[in-house]
Design an enzyme around this catalytic site. Structure first.
Site, PDB file in Angstrom:
ATOM      1  N   GLU A 215       0.888  -1.172   0.000  1.00  0.00           N
ATOM      2  CA  GLU A 215       0.000   0.000   0.000  1.00  0.00           C
ATOM      3  C   GLU A 215       0.919   1.213   0.000  1.00  0.00           C
ATOM      4  O   GLU A 215       1.423   1.637   1.041  1.00  0.00           O
ATOM      5  CB  GLU A 215      -0.893  -0.018   1.257  1.00  0.00           C
ATOM      6  CG  GLU A 215      -1.887  -1.172   1.296  1.00  0.00           C
ATOM      7  CD  GLU A 215      -3.102  -0.927   0.403  1.00  0.00           C
ATOM      8  OE1 GLU A 215      -3.356   0.236   0.020  1.00  0.00           O
ATOM      9  OE2 GLU A 215      -3.779  -1.906   0.056  1.00  0.00           O
ATOM     10  N   CYS A 249      -2.104   9.428   2.647  1.00  0.00           N
ATOM     11  CA  CYS A 249      -1.677   8.826   1.378  1.00  0.00           C
ATOM     12  C   CYS A 249      -2.632   9.150   0.240  1.00  0.00           C
ATOM     13  O   CYS A 249      -2.216   9.250  -0.908  1.00  0.00           O
ATOM     14  CB  CYS A 249      -1.544   7.323   1.525  1.00  0.00           C
ATOM     15  SG  CYS A 249      -3.056   6.551   2.082  1.00  0.00           S
TER      16      CYS A 249
HETATM   17  P1  NAD Z   1       7.492   5.111   7.628  1.00  0.00           P
HETATM   18  O1  NAD Z   1       8.759   5.887   7.545  1.00  0.00           O
HETATM   19  O2  NAD Z   1       6.789   5.000   8.928  1.00  0.00           O
HETATM   20  O3  NAD Z   1       7.804   3.677   7.029  1.00  0.00           O
HETATM   21  C1  NAD Z   1       6.829   2.679   6.977  1.00  0.00           C
HETATM   22  C2  NAD Z   1       7.335   1.434   7.643  1.00  0.00           C
HETATM   23  O4  NAD Z   1       8.479   0.931   6.967  1.00  0.00           O
HETATM   24  C3  NAD Z   1       7.742   1.651   9.096  1.00  0.00           C
HETATM   25  O5  NAD Z   1       7.158   0.641   9.897  1.00  0.00           O
HETATM   26  C4  NAD Z   1       9.239   1.565   9.054  1.00  0.00           C
HETATM   27  O6  NAD Z   1       9.795   1.068  10.243  1.00  0.00           O
HETATM   28  C5  NAD Z   1       9.494   0.627   7.905  1.00  0.00           C
HETATM   29  N1  NAD Z   1      10.801   0.857   7.277  1.00  0.00           N
HETATM   30  C6  NAD Z   1      11.384   2.046   7.037  1.00  0.00           C
HETATM   31  N2  NAD Z   1      12.582   1.867   6.438  1.00  0.00           N
HETATM   32  C7  NAD Z   1      12.754   0.536   6.294  1.00  0.00           C
HETATM   33  C8  NAD Z   1      13.794  -0.288   5.731  1.00  0.00           C
HETATM   34  N3  NAD Z   1      14.876   0.242   5.201  1.00  0.00           N
HETATM   35  N4  NAD Z   1      13.618  -1.621   5.760  1.00  0.00           N
HETATM   36  C9  NAD Z   1      12.497  -2.153   6.286  1.00  0.00           C
HETATM   37  N5  NAD Z   1      11.490  -1.433   6.828  1.00  0.00           N
HETATM   38  C10 NAD Z   1      11.612  -0.107   6.840  1.00  0.00           C
HETATM   39  O7  NAD Z   1       6.403   5.693   6.658  1.00  0.00           O
HETATM   40  P2  NAD Z   1       6.602   6.336   5.226  1.00  0.00           P
HETATM   41  O8  NAD Z   1       7.091   5.346   4.243  1.00  0.00           O
HETATM   42  O9  NAD Z   1       7.299   7.660   5.325  1.00  0.00           O
HETATM   43  O10 NAD Z   1       5.062   6.612   4.929  1.00  0.00           O
HETATM   44  C11 NAD Z   1       4.686   7.558   4.042  1.00  0.00           C
HETATM   45  C12 NAD Z   1       4.405   6.934   2.691  1.00  0.00           C
HETATM   46  O11 NAD Z   1       3.430   5.915   2.849  1.00  0.00           O
HETATM   47  C13 NAD Z   1       3.836   7.897   1.712  1.00  0.00           C
HETATM   48  O12 NAD Z   1       4.370   7.637   0.442  1.00  0.00           O
HETATM   49  C14 NAD Z   1       2.361   7.587   1.727  1.00  0.00           C
HETATM   50  O13 NAD Z   1       1.656   7.957   0.578  1.00  0.00           O
HETATM   51  C15 NAD Z   1       2.372   6.116   1.928  1.00  0.00           C
HETATM   52  N6  NAD Z   1       1.141   5.664   2.540  1.00  0.00           N
HETATM   53  C16 NAD Z   1       0.336   4.821   1.821  1.00  0.00           C
HETATM   54  C17 NAD Z   1      -0.862   4.417   2.373  1.00  0.00           C
HETATM   55  C18 NAD Z   1      -1.789   3.493   1.651  1.00  0.00           C
HETATM   56  O14 NAD Z   1      -2.706   2.999   2.297  1.00  0.00           O
HETATM   57  N7  NAD Z   1      -1.596   3.219   0.372  1.00  0.00           N
HETATM   58  C19 NAD Z   1      -1.223   4.862   3.632  1.00  0.00           C
HETATM   59  C20 NAD Z   1      -0.372   5.699   4.316  1.00  0.00           C
HETATM   60  C21 NAD Z   1       0.818   6.080   3.775  1.00  0.00           C
END
Ligand code: NAD
Length: 438
Positions: A215, A249
């Site tokens: 997602e 998102c």
């Molecule tokens: P985040 O930084 O919290 O990362 C998400 C998860 O990935 C966390 O649990 C984190 O610990 C893990 N993570 C981070 N780096 C990692 C790595 N190198 N290896 C393994 N795991 C790792 O959140 P984010 O990515 O900044 O979230 C924002 C993004 O998510 C935006 O692009 C947003 O559009 C998208 N998003 C999508 C949805 C959806 O439902 N489609 C919902 C919310 C957010």
């Protein structure tokens, strides 16, 4: 504690797998009991979670309930109401040459699944997938985001108090902990977050042929058709774009419209911001904060991308960034090169629908596409000529509150989907059963 802190990821997965293999999570009664327990957690501990969300993201109480706590309760209620029905075998017609025979499909639980959540809706985006995973009869490892630490802590403390700890484990942590989890064999990985980490997840999953739901995000465009009621457009854009300070998102990322409509919309948007958040949004009870300084600095760097209609100011110390509307933004301006994920709304001018469609098709497939229009032709053309996770007319964001609609992306915005019965499909294997008789 969510689990014995000395327990390694391998030990956690082994322990949960033993629970799954013993058949404990399979019976409908167990699934219902877990969903009810999760519902109790959300209703009894709503205030605890709302306080954590305020600490992490400055989320207002009303917004915390509407978009996270009550949202998840509704998802649970919908699932409880329909689960037995969704689990019924689905008959399939059998060709004459095989008859007499009976064919149907049944939903098998997958096993031990991993749910990795992001920080922006840290309750909803961890627990809504968990609802699907438990409804489908799986054991779950849930990994909240370290960037919403208060919420992560609260969930790690509360989930084990309510759910079956032999079947559900919460693992807190950042990259090292998630990397260690990803080295384990899971039967499904459900990841919400950005595409860079999405690729890391997919690579790790390939090792065990683990199916993955991603997602992800991206830029969700809004097309505003000529002749649409702009007061309504502005009010609905403001309430969805600036919710959670734009860190959603499916937030409208940018607006595509003709120059004349853009001019008229500018003023309406400034008015709608005043109406929603008052003259000084910094003092508004329900206006959120940017998650951290890194994101604040990134967003500040995007403010010069166009003419400021409203906002454009912030306070780094308090991680406050005003609801901002930028006009006459060029297609290649910095704010148009990445997902904004903050309270900045650019207006980009196009000649009309043809150019808007070409603009959308030229870029990554969005998670959501929005259009304000009264025209059936415009609606039909957008549905037919563009690709996106979902398309919603005349009101951004609300499609994901319809539990009977699948929620998910396509291309760069993700793969797979969930919510309601689609969650059940995601966390199950639909097994073909053919029984030839005679
Ligand atoms: P985040 O930084 O919290 O990362 C998400 C998860 O990935 C966390 O649990 C984190 O610990 C893990 N993570 C981070 N780096 C990692 C790595 N190198 N290896 C393994 N795991 C790792 O959140 P984010 O990515 O900044 O979230 C924002 C993004 O998510 C935006 O692009 C947003 O559009 C998208 N998003 C999508 C949805 C959806 O439902 N489609 C919902 C919310 C957010």
């Amino acid at each position: 504690m969510s689990h014995d802190p000395s327990e390694t990821p391998a030990e956690i997965v082994t322990r949960l797998r033993a629970t799954f293999d013993a058949g404990r999570s399979a019976p409908l009664a167990w699934r219902i009991a877990q969903l009810r327990a999760l519902r109790t957690l959300l209703t009894e501990e709503g205030e605890t979670l709302a306080a954590a969300l305020r600490e992490d993201l400055g989320k207002g109480r009303e917004e915390a309930y509407r978009t996270e706590i009550d949202f998840t309760v509704r998802e649970i209620d919908h699932t409880l109401e329909h689960l037995a029905d969704w689990l019924r075998p689905q008959p399939a017609p059998v060709p004459e040459r095989l008859s007499p025979a009976k064919a149907d499909t049944v939903l098998d639980p997958l096993g031990v699944v991993l749910v990795i959540a992001p920080w922006n809706y840290p309750v909803q985006l961890l627990l809504a997938p968990v609802v699907g995973a438990l409804a489908a009869g799986n054991c779950v490892v849930a990994k909240p985001s370290e960037l919403a630490p208060a919420t992560s802590r609260a969930l790690a403390r509360l989930l084990p108090l309510h759910l079956d700890t032999d079947a559900v484990a919460v693992v807190e942590g950042a990259v090292p902990e998630t990397t260690a989890l990803l080295a384990q064999r899971f039967d499904h990985i459900f990841y919400t977050g950005n595409g860079t980490v999405g690729r890391i997840v997919l690579r790790a999953a390939a090792e065990y042929l683990t199916p993955v739901t991603l997602e992800l995000g991206g830029k969700s465009p809004v097309f505003v058709d000529r002749g649409t009621d702009l007061a309504t457009v502005a009010a609905r854009l403001v309430s969805t774009k600036f919710m959670n300070a734009g860190q959603t998102c499916v937030a409208p990322d940018y607006v595509l419209t003709d120059p004349e409509t853009a001019r008229a919309l500018e003023e309406r948007l400034a008015e709608a911001v005043r109406e929603r958040y008052g003259d000084d949004p910094a003092t508004a009870e329900d206006y959120g904060r940017i998650v951290n300084e890194r994101h604040f600095d990134r967003l500040s760097g995007l403010l010069d991308s166009g003419r400021t209609v409203t906002g454009g100011v912030g306070d780094r110390e308090r991680r406050y960034l005003a609801p901002t509307v930028l006009a006459q933004v060029e297609p290649d301006a910095p704010v148009m090169r990445e997902e904004i994920f903050g309270p900045i709304l650019p207006l980009v001018e196009v000649a009309g629908l043809d150019e808007a469609i070409a603009f959308i098709r030229d870029r990554d497939k969005p998670l959501a596409l929005y259009a304000f229009t009264d025209s059936d032709t415009t609606r039909e053309r957008l549905i037919r000529e563009t690709s996106s996770g979902g398309i919603t007319f005349n009101q951004p964001v609300v499609h994901l509150t319809v539990s009977d609609l699948p929620f998910g992306g396509v291309g760069e915005s993700g793969m797979g989907n969930y919510h309601g019965r689609y969650s059940l499909e995601t966390f199950s294997h639909r097994k073909a059963v053919l029984d030839r008789r005679g």
